[in-house]
Write a protein that holds these residues in place. Structure first.
Motif, PDB file in Angstrom:
ATOM      1  N   THR A  78       0.127  -5.343 -13.071  1.00 37.67           N
ATOM      2  CA  THR A  78      -0.173  -4.076 -13.712  1.00 37.67           C
ATOM      3  C   THR A  78       1.089  -3.237 -13.829  1.00 37.67           C
ATOM      4  OG1 THR A  78      -2.365  -4.124 -12.713  1.00 37.67           O
ATOM      5  CG2 THR A  78      -1.612  -2.023 -13.607  1.00 37.67           C
ATOM      6  N   HIS A 125      -6.692   7.539  -7.256  1.00 33.10           N
ATOM      7  CA  HIS A 125      -7.416   7.313  -8.506  1.00 33.10           C
ATOM      8  C   HIS A 125      -6.542   6.639  -9.557  1.00 33.10           C
ATOM      9  CE1 HIS A 125     -10.117  10.352  -6.688  1.00 33.10           C
ATOM     10  NE2 HIS A 125     -11.054   9.731  -7.375  1.00 33.10           N
ATOM     11  N   ASP A 137      -4.210   3.352 -10.641  1.00 35.31           N
ATOM     12  CA  ASP A 137      -4.017   1.945 -10.306  1.00 35.31           C
ATOM     13  C   ASP A 137      -2.605   1.702  -9.767  1.00 35.31           C
ATOM     14  OD1 ASP A 137      -6.578   1.293 -11.143  1.00 35.31           O
ATOM     15  OD2 ASP A 137      -5.937   0.721 -13.169  1.00 35.31           O
ATOM     16  N   ARG A 184       2.252   2.328  -7.900  1.00 36.32           N
ATOM     17  CA  ARG A 184       2.441   3.752  -8.140  1.00 36.32           C
ATOM     18  C   ARG A 184       3.841   4.167  -7.689  1.00 36.32           C
ATOM     19  NH1 ARG A 184      -2.099   3.281  -4.427  1.00 36.32           N
ATOM     20  NH2 ARG A 184      -4.053   3.072  -5.595  1.00 36.32           N
TER      21      ARG A 184
END
Length: 254
Positions: free
Chosen positions: A2, A67, A69, A72
């Motif tokens: 991701t 909150h 994904d 980070r």
């Protein structure tokens, strides 16, 4: 994997609006996502009576962070950098890395401005002066050296007047607090503009002691607010750094 998301924490006196000129350069197809939060008591939001310590503010940030994904990347500018440092004392595993942009914390017992703001009366007066429409031409010259749309700057300075937590930050972010911070080893970048006038570049060594894995990034033509003055360049630099930090984190996790 991701794509990473940058979570931006603003400095004193303003809120997420300070990053408004940066956000258009991030999109769903860009290699890095971007979001900014406004802390309670900033940007015209009510002060949270439950936020009485820096750890309380860190917990508020953590609720926002969870909150988003993973991976980070936390970005802290000014006192936002202080809040990121406090966040890492409690929630470091939740982020892949951090970017501290001209953070606050070093030399608070010797720098003249924090010492001046030790008085509640002076803090309130200073906040009102920064928000004053009459004094705005002066502040524009002192804060910015490149053209910025007037409508943006008018809101930028007006937000000081509605910042209920402005004075509290000077009470919580102290030399004693900074000295007590434990080093955190995490992929990190100390980001500074070579033309920085608000928080001097020579403070970086103190922050490197708190983030032993940090690297230094100095941008020649940046002052204190490149997210306002040079938003496109700022966005591209953040994308580059976030990708780098995410790769470093992935490598250490193998």
């Amino acid at each position: 994997m991701t794509r990473p998301t940058i979570i931006a924490i603003h400095g004193n006196g303003g809120g997420a609006f300070r990053f408004a000129r940066v956000e258009p350069f991030f999109s769903e197809t860009s290699p890095v996502g971007f979001t900014a939060l406004t802390l309670p008591g900033f940007g015209g939001t009510p002060r949270d009576t439950q936020c009485v310590t820096l750890s309380d503010y860190a917990a508020h940030i953590q609720q926002f962070v969870t909150h988003i994904d993973a991976p980070r990347i936390l970005l802290g500018h000014g006192i936002g950098g202080s809040l990121v440092l406090e966040y890492l004392q409690h929630f470091a595993p939740s982020v892949a890395g951090v970017i501290l942009h001209a953070p606050v914390g070093a030399r608070l017992d010797t720098r003249w401005f924090p010492r001046l703001m030790s008085s509640e009366t002076v803090r309130e007066l200073g906040k009102r002066m920064l928000a004053s429409a009459l004094l705005r031409p002066l502040w524009k010259r002192l804060f910015f050296s490149q053209p910025v749309p007037d409508e943006f700057l008018n809101r930028f300075f007006a937000e000081y007047g509605t910042c209920e937590a402005f004075g509290q930050m000077f009470e919580l972010i102290t030399a004693e607090w900074f000295a007590a911070l434990k080093p955190v080893t995490l992929p990190s970048v100390l980001l500074w503009g070579a033309r920085e006038r608000v928080l001097r570049l020579d403070q970086a060594a103190e922050f490197r002691a708190k983030l032993p894995a940090a690297t230094m990034e100095i941008v020649n033509d940046w002052d204190h607010f490149p997210m306002v003055e040079q938003p496109e360049a700022y966005a591209h630099k953040l994308m580059q750094l976030a990708s780098k930090l995410t790769a470093e984190r992935a490598a250490t996790a193998r």
